[in-house]
Design an enzyme around this catalytic site. Sequence first.
Site, PDB file in Angstrom:
ATOM      1  N   GLN A 173       4.011  14.699 -18.205  1.00 39.64           N
ATOM      2  CA  GLN A 173       4.605  13.929 -19.300  1.00 39.64           C
ATOM      3  C   GLN A 173       3.648  13.914 -20.483  1.00 39.64           C
ATOM      4  O   GLN A 173       2.432  13.842 -20.305  1.00 39.64           O
ATOM      5  CB  GLN A 173       4.877  12.501 -18.828  1.00 39.64           C
ATOM      6  CG  GLN A 173       5.491  11.594 -19.877  1.00 39.64           C
ATOM      7  CD  GLN A 173       5.832  10.222 -19.291  1.00 39.64           C
ATOM      8  OE1 GLN A 173       6.546  10.124 -18.299  1.00 39.64           O
ATOM      9  NE2 GLN A 173       5.296   9.183 -19.891  1.00 39.64           N
ATOM     10  N   ASP A 174       4.210  13.990 -21.691  1.00 41.70           N
ATOM     11  CA  ASP A 174       3.433  13.857 -22.931  1.00 41.70           C
ATOM     12  C   ASP A 174       3.814  12.551 -23.606  1.00 41.70           C
ATOM     13  O   ASP A 174       5.001  12.217 -23.696  1.00 41.70           O
ATOM     14  CB  ASP A 174       3.726  15.010 -23.894  1.00 41.70           C
ATOM     15  CG  ASP A 174       3.058  16.311 -23.483  1.00 41.70           C
ATOM     16  OD1 ASP A 174       2.414  16.347 -22.419  1.00 41.70           O
ATOM     17  OD2 ASP A 174       3.188  17.299 -24.223  1.00 41.70           O
ATOM     18  N   ASN A 175       2.808  11.814 -24.102  1.00 44.63           N
ATOM     19  CA  ASN A 175       3.026  10.552 -24.803  1.00 44.63           C
ATOM     20  C   ASN A 175       2.437  10.643 -26.203  1.00 44.63           C
ATOM     21  O   ASN A 175       1.504  11.410 -26.444  1.00 44.63           O
ATOM     22  CB  ASN A 175       2.367   9.394 -24.047  1.00 44.63           C
ATOM     23  CG  ASN A 175       2.924   9.227 -22.649  1.00 44.63           C
ATOM     24  OD1 ASN A 175       4.106   9.444 -22.415  1.00 44.63           O
ATOM     25  ND2 ASN A 175       2.081   8.861 -21.710  1.00 44.63           N
ATOM     26  N   LYS A 220      -0.108  -7.968 -23.569  1.00 43.71           N
ATOM     27  CA  LYS A 220      -0.522  -7.491 -22.245  1.00 43.71           C
ATOM     28  C   LYS A 220      -2.033  -7.261 -22.203  1.00 43.71           C
ATOM     29  O   LYS A 220      -2.702  -7.696 -21.269  1.00 43.71           O
ATOM     30  CB  LYS A 220       0.228  -6.198 -21.923  1.00 43.71           C
ATOM     31  CG  LYS A 220      -0.197  -5.518 -20.640  1.00 43.71           C
ATOM     32  CD  LYS A 220       0.599  -4.249 -20.431  1.00 43.71           C
ATOM     33  CE  LYS A 220      -0.332  -3.074 -20.340  1.00 43.71           C
ATOM     34  NZ  LYS A 220       0.327  -1.812 -20.031  1.00 43.71           N
ATOM     35  N   ASP A 221      -2.570  -6.594 -23.218  1.00 45.65           N
ATOM     36  CA  ASP A 221      -4.005  -6.319 -23.232  1.00 45.65           C
ATOM     37  C   ASP A 221      -4.822  -7.589 -23.441  1.00 45.65           C
ATOM     38  O   ASP A 221      -5.931  -7.715 -22.926  1.00 45.65           O
ATOM     39  CB  ASP A 221      -4.339  -5.292 -24.311  1.00 45.65           C
ATOM     40  CG  ASP A 221      -3.823  -3.903 -23.963  1.00 45.65           C
ATOM     41  OD1 ASP A 221      -3.471  -3.672 -22.793  1.00 45.65           O
ATOM     42  OD2 ASP A 221      -3.770  -3.049 -24.864  1.00 45.65           O
ATOM     43  N   GLU A 237      -5.080  26.544 -29.833  1.00 46.43           N
ATOM     44  CA  GLU A 237      -4.396  26.371 -28.566  1.00 46.43           C
ATOM     45  C   GLU A 237      -4.826  24.995 -28.073  1.00 46.43           C
ATOM     46  O   GLU A 237      -6.028  24.713 -28.014  1.00 46.43           O
ATOM     47  CB  GLU A 237      -4.915  27.440 -27.601  1.00 46.43           C
ATOM     48  CG  GLU A 237      -3.907  28.068 -26.698  1.00 46.43           C
ATOM     49  CD  GLU A 237      -4.551  29.176 -25.883  1.00 46.43           C
ATOM     50  OE1 GLU A 237      -4.803  28.938 -24.682  1.00 46.43           O
ATOM     51  OE2 GLU A 237      -4.812  30.246 -26.442  1.00 46.43           O
ATOM     52  N   ARG A 243      -4.597  30.091 -45.006  1.00 46.51           N
ATOM     53  CA  ARG A 243      -3.363  29.316 -44.785  1.00 46.51           C
ATOM     54  C   ARG A 243      -3.628  27.978 -44.104  1.00 46.51           C
ATOM     55  O   ARG A 243      -2.830  27.059 -44.183  1.00 46.51           O
ATOM     56  CB  ARG A 243      -2.387  30.118 -43.921  1.00 46.51           C
ATOM     57  CG  ARG A 243      -1.962  31.436 -44.530  1.00 46.51           C
ATOM     58  CD  ARG A 243      -1.277  32.301 -43.490  1.00 46.51           C
ATOM     59  NE  ARG A 243      -2.206  32.614 -42.401  1.00 46.51           N
ATOM     60  CZ  ARG A 243      -1.838  33.134 -41.230  1.00 46.51           C
ATOM     61  NH1 ARG A 243      -0.574  33.395 -40.988  1.00 46.51           N
ATOM     62  NH2 ARG A 243      -2.737  33.394 -40.305  1.00 46.51           N
ATOM     63  N   HIS A 268      -6.412   0.748 -19.676  1.00 44.97           N
ATOM     64  CA  HIS A 268      -5.261   0.937 -18.806  1.00 44.97           C
ATOM     65  C   HIS A 268      -5.513   1.946 -17.695  1.00 44.97           C
ATOM     66  O   HIS A 268      -6.307   2.863 -17.840  1.00 44.97           O
ATOM     67  CB  HIS A 268      -4.064   1.431 -19.631  1.00 44.97           C
ATOM     68  CG  HIS A 268      -3.698   0.540 -20.765  1.00 44.97           C
ATOM     69  ND1 HIS A 268      -3.134   1.010 -21.921  1.00 44.97           N
ATOM     70  CD2 HIS A 268      -3.815  -0.797 -20.936  1.00 44.97           C
ATOM     71  CE1 HIS A 268      -2.911   0.010 -22.756  1.00 44.97           C
ATOM     72  NE2 HIS A 268      -3.324  -1.100 -22.178  1.00 44.97           N
ATOM     73  N   ARG A 287      -5.993  -0.165 -27.687  1.00 42.82           N
ATOM     74  CA  ARG A 287      -4.994   0.068 -26.630  1.00 42.82           C
ATOM     75  C   ARG A 287      -5.777   0.355 -25.357  1.00 42.82           C
ATOM     76  O   ARG A 287      -6.360   1.415 -25.200  1.00 42.82           O
ATOM     77  CB  ARG A 287      -4.076   1.230 -26.996  1.00 42.82           C
ATOM     78  CG  ARG A 287      -3.208   0.971 -28.231  1.00 42.82           C
ATOM     79  CD  ARG A 287      -2.371   2.197 -28.568  1.00 42.82           C
ATOM     80  NE  ARG A 287      -1.604   2.037 -29.771  1.00 42.82           N
ATOM     81  CZ  ARG A 287      -0.320   1.652 -29.822  1.00 42.82           C
ATOM     82  NH1 ARG A 287       0.319   1.367 -28.710  1.00 42.82           N
ATOM     83  NH2 ARG A 287       0.308   1.542 -30.981  1.00 42.82           N
TER      84      ARG A 287
END
Length: 196
Positions: free
Chosen positions: A58-60, A181-182, A40, A35, A74, A71
């Site tokens: 928090q998840d982004n 910004k970067d 996990e 399938r 940071h 990106r």
Amino acid sequence: MNAPDASRSAGNFTASRFALPGPVLITPRRFGDHRGFFVETYSAADFAALGIPDVFVQDNHSLSAQPGTVRGMHFQIAPRAQAKLVRVLRGAILDIAVDIRRSSPSYGQHVAVELSAENLQQFYVPLGFAHGFCTLQPDTEVAYKVTDTYALDCDRGIAWDDPDLALPWPFEAGEVQLSDKDRRAPRLRDMPAAFE
């Protein structure tokens, strides 16, 4: 890219560490059949057993349409500093963490790993590191957990192409996609110490 030095397992995860202390490459166990597969992606108990006891709040999720989208690099400073757990849902990235702890013997050094939807690996970036990635395929989607929410007043970055860091980006400067910004981020040596 950096090869891990040592690894250990807990539950359905193997954690591989590098010569540069801090970052960890996490490989989940894949359960597959006709399938498809199941994995996990996170277990607080297993991660704690692997030496990553962080509480993620928090998840982004980001989508980068073009290969060569950078990106980073940071980080957030105290009191809202963030550790991150990064994985790729679609496509592939070169993911990089730079040690910016001023008193660290590895200050200014980096770890670079390739994460992809195919290899399912995750990259743990602890406090005291700047983090960034470059997309290697079109329409790459990245998901990451963080240990604190976004705080504009604590948001910082260093130049992705800082010559003192010599980061191994796979694209030339004229080929990358950057945010304003970067594009304006300072070199590490021109910033006040963010972490001691």
